[in-house]
Design a protein around this motif. Structure first.
Motif, short mmCIF file in Angstrom:
data_model
loop_
_atom_site.label_atom_id
_atom_site.label_comp_id
_atom_site.label_asym_id
_atom_site.label_seq_id
_atom_site.Cartn_x
_atom_site.Cartn_y
_atom_site.Cartn_z
N ARG A 164 32.49 39.67 39.50
CA ARG A 164 31.43 39.30 40.45
C ARG A 164 31.88 39.53 41.88
NH1 ARG A 164 28.76 33.69 38.01
NH2 ARG A 164 28.07 34.59 36.02
N ILE A 165 33.18 39.67 42.07
CA ILE A 165 33.72 40.03 43.39
C ILE A 165 33.49 41.53 43.57
CG2 ILE A 165 35.76 40.05 44.86
CD1 ILE A 165 36.88 37.79 43.13
N ARG A 166 32.75 41.91 44.55
CA ARG A 166 32.31 43.29 44.70
C ARG A 166 33.09 44.04 45.78
NH1 ARG A 166 29.49 44.07 40.06
NH2 ARG A 166 27.98 42.40 39.72
N GLY A 167 33.04 45.38 45.66
CA GLY A 167 33.58 46.25 46.70
C GLY A 167 35.08 46.11 46.88
N PRO A 168 35.56 46.42 48.09
CA PRO A 168 37.01 46.36 48.36
C PRO A 168 37.60 44.98 48.16
CG PRO A 168 35.86 47.57 50.09
CD PRO A 168 34.80 46.93 49.25
N TRP A 169 36.75 43.94 48.23
CA TRP A 169 37.27 42.59 48.05
C TRP A 169 37.84 42.37 46.65
CZ3 TRP A 169 38.28 39.56 51.97
CH2 TRP A 169 37.56 39.70 53.15
N PHE A 170 37.44 43.22 45.70
CA PHE A 170 37.96 43.06 44.34
C PHE A 170 39.47 43.29 44.29
CE2 PHE A 170 38.91 44.41 39.99
CZ PHE A 170 38.34 43.36 39.28
N ALA A 171 40.01 43.97 45.29
CA ALA A 171 41.46 44.17 45.34
C ALA A 171 42.21 42.84 45.37
CB ALA A 171 41.84 45.00 46.56
N LEU A 172 41.52 41.78 45.80
CA LEU A 172 42.16 40.47 45.82
C LEU A 172 42.49 39.97 44.41
CD1 LEU A 172 40.02 38.66 48.55
CD2 LEU A 172 42.37 39.50 48.76
N VAL A 173 41.76 40.45 43.40
CA VAL A 173 42.01 39.99 42.03
C VAL A 173 43.38 40.42 41.55
CG1 VAL A 173 41.23 40.11 39.63
CG2 VAL A 173 39.56 39.84 41.48
N PRO A 174 43.71 41.73 41.50
CA PRO A 174 45.06 42.09 41.07
C PRO A 174 46.15 41.56 41.99
CG PRO A 174 43.90 44.02 41.90
CD PRO A 174 42.89 42.93 41.76
N LEU A 175 45.89 41.54 43.30
CA LEU A 175 46.89 41.03 44.24
C LEU A 175 47.18 39.55 43.97
CD1 LEU A 175 45.81 42.75 47.58
CD2 LEU A 175 47.77 43.33 46.14
#
Length: 396
Positions: A164-175
């Motif tokens: 549900r986290i969209r766009g470039p902000w999804f990079a926060l998930v793996p980080l």
């Protein structure tokens, strides 16, 4: 009763003990059907082959006390940081296609394709090893080589919420997951225990989904200089690990000193004896290096097959076949190699090269046999739980 087989947990501290890993066309989301990405089948197939050959040399160590040759041990160490990371990133690239399905269909599909083979082949593992403890539910968590399937099931369970986290902000998930793996470490180095491993490898899985979302932008920066740089970084790191397993304890502190230019001593000359701790490939600081290695593998494959130039990359079909049927080769080879090694040990086989060859050939042959058996419903049910047939309505 054979000696218990190696559990193959992903975050082992033994430098010689590293971990193992169905490829279809990646689809980052809804839209028109895409042509098959053959290069992904090739990469997955190659990774599975590395897993099979690794276990062919590692299982004899535990069951028969037969160590691999130095060449095989070096090759296993060289590819150790990249095998599982590549498989997980490729799996994450396929996540978008799964998420286009409705909730019940999505979760039912994962129960059929992940939970079912995990339970069935976990039972096979207990039968083959004849170990006690199978009645303890905790012993079924991330069981032996099946930890990969166990982790995938958890990632797919969490994916509808996390994506549900969209766009470039999804990079926060793996980080965040990689940071969590470091926070869960008990020794300040790499992930410790199942939760640390789960977070560490989850970072690569969801990084794969991020790559699929931005694949066109990434394709535009794919170039020879980038490929050479990533290959050099990955190869250099593998060389450091090989030197470490050979007794040249260059160490993390020494490596960072040499990279930063604060010492002129080159890696591998054995003179840095003051290093306070060894290089651990799971450590947070090496994740960019591992990502560079995964990128190098993918870019090399795409160039060799012509995919980068717009060709379909349809080559080495035997390797594509392994990649497309990766779940079969993955779950079948390990218990097969446990039995083969036990028999060879009972017959007095002590040669590591012949153990490697026989383990690999027989395990691959059995895997091909199971692939052939999947053409029938009973054979396919060994890997995917059968769909219930719809009831026919009685005509009035």
């Amino acid at each position: 009763m054979p000696t218990p087989a190696p559990t193959e947990q992903p975050a082992s501290r033994d430098p010689a003990h590293v971990t193992p890993g169905s490829a279809t066309n990646p689809d980052p989301g809804p839209g028109p059907a895409r042509r098959r990405e053959h290069w992904m089948d090739l990469v997955r197939g190659a990774a599975i082959l590395l897993v099979v050959t690794f276990h062919a040399s590692a299982i004899p160590v535990f069951l028969a006390g037969v160590d691999p040759t130095s060449v095989i041990n070096d090759l296993n160490t060289l590819f150790a940081p990249y095998r599982m990371s590549t498989l997980l990133l490729l799996s994450g690239m396929l996540l978008g296609r799964s998420l286009t399905k409705t909730g019940p269909t999505y979760y039912t599909g994962k129960l059929r394709t992940l939970v079912w083979p995990y339970l069935l082949w976990g039972t096979v593992y207990w039968l083959v090893t004849m170990q006690d403890g199978w009645t303890d539910p905790s012993n079924w968590i991330a069981l032996s080589w099946l930890w990969f399937i166990f982790y995938l099931a958890i990632y797919y369970l969490a994916a509808p919420l996390l994506t549900r986290i969209r766009g470039p902000w999804f990079a926060l998930v793996p980080l965040t997951l990689w940071g969590l793996s470091a926070a869960l470490s008990t020794d300040g180095i790499g992930p410790s225990g199942m939760w640390g491993d789960l977070a560490y490898y989850g970072g690569f899985f969801f990084a794969g989904h991020l790559v699929a979302q931005h694949r066109h932008q990434l394709a535009r920066i794919e170039s020879w200089p980038l490929l050479i740089a990533c290959t050099a970084i990955a190869g250099g790191f593998g060389t450091l690990l090989i030197g470490q397993t050979r007794g040249t304890y260059f160490g993390l502190d020494g490596a960072l000193q040499w990279i930063s230019g604060t010492t002129s001593t080159a890696p591998g000359d054995g003179s840095l004896t003051a290093a306070t701790r060894l290089i651990d490939r799971y450590e947070l600081v090496w994740i960019p290096v591992v990502l560079a290695g995964v990128a190098a593998i993918m870019m090399i494959t795409r160039r060799l097959t012509g995919t980068q130039r717009g060709l379909d990359g349809d080559s080495a079909r035997w390797l594509q076949y392994i990649g497309r049927n990766s779940v079969v080769f993955y779950v079948v080879h390990y218990p097969a190699q446990i039995m083969i090694t036990s028999w060879l040990g009972d017959w007095g086989m002590r040669d590591p090269t012949w153990m490697l060859i026989i383990n690999t050939i027989v395990a691959m042959s059995l895997s091909y046999l199971f692939c052939w058996l999947r053409r029938w419903p009973a054979g396919d049910a060994v890997f995917v739980f059968p769909k219930p047939r719809p009831r026919r309505r009685a005509t009035p």
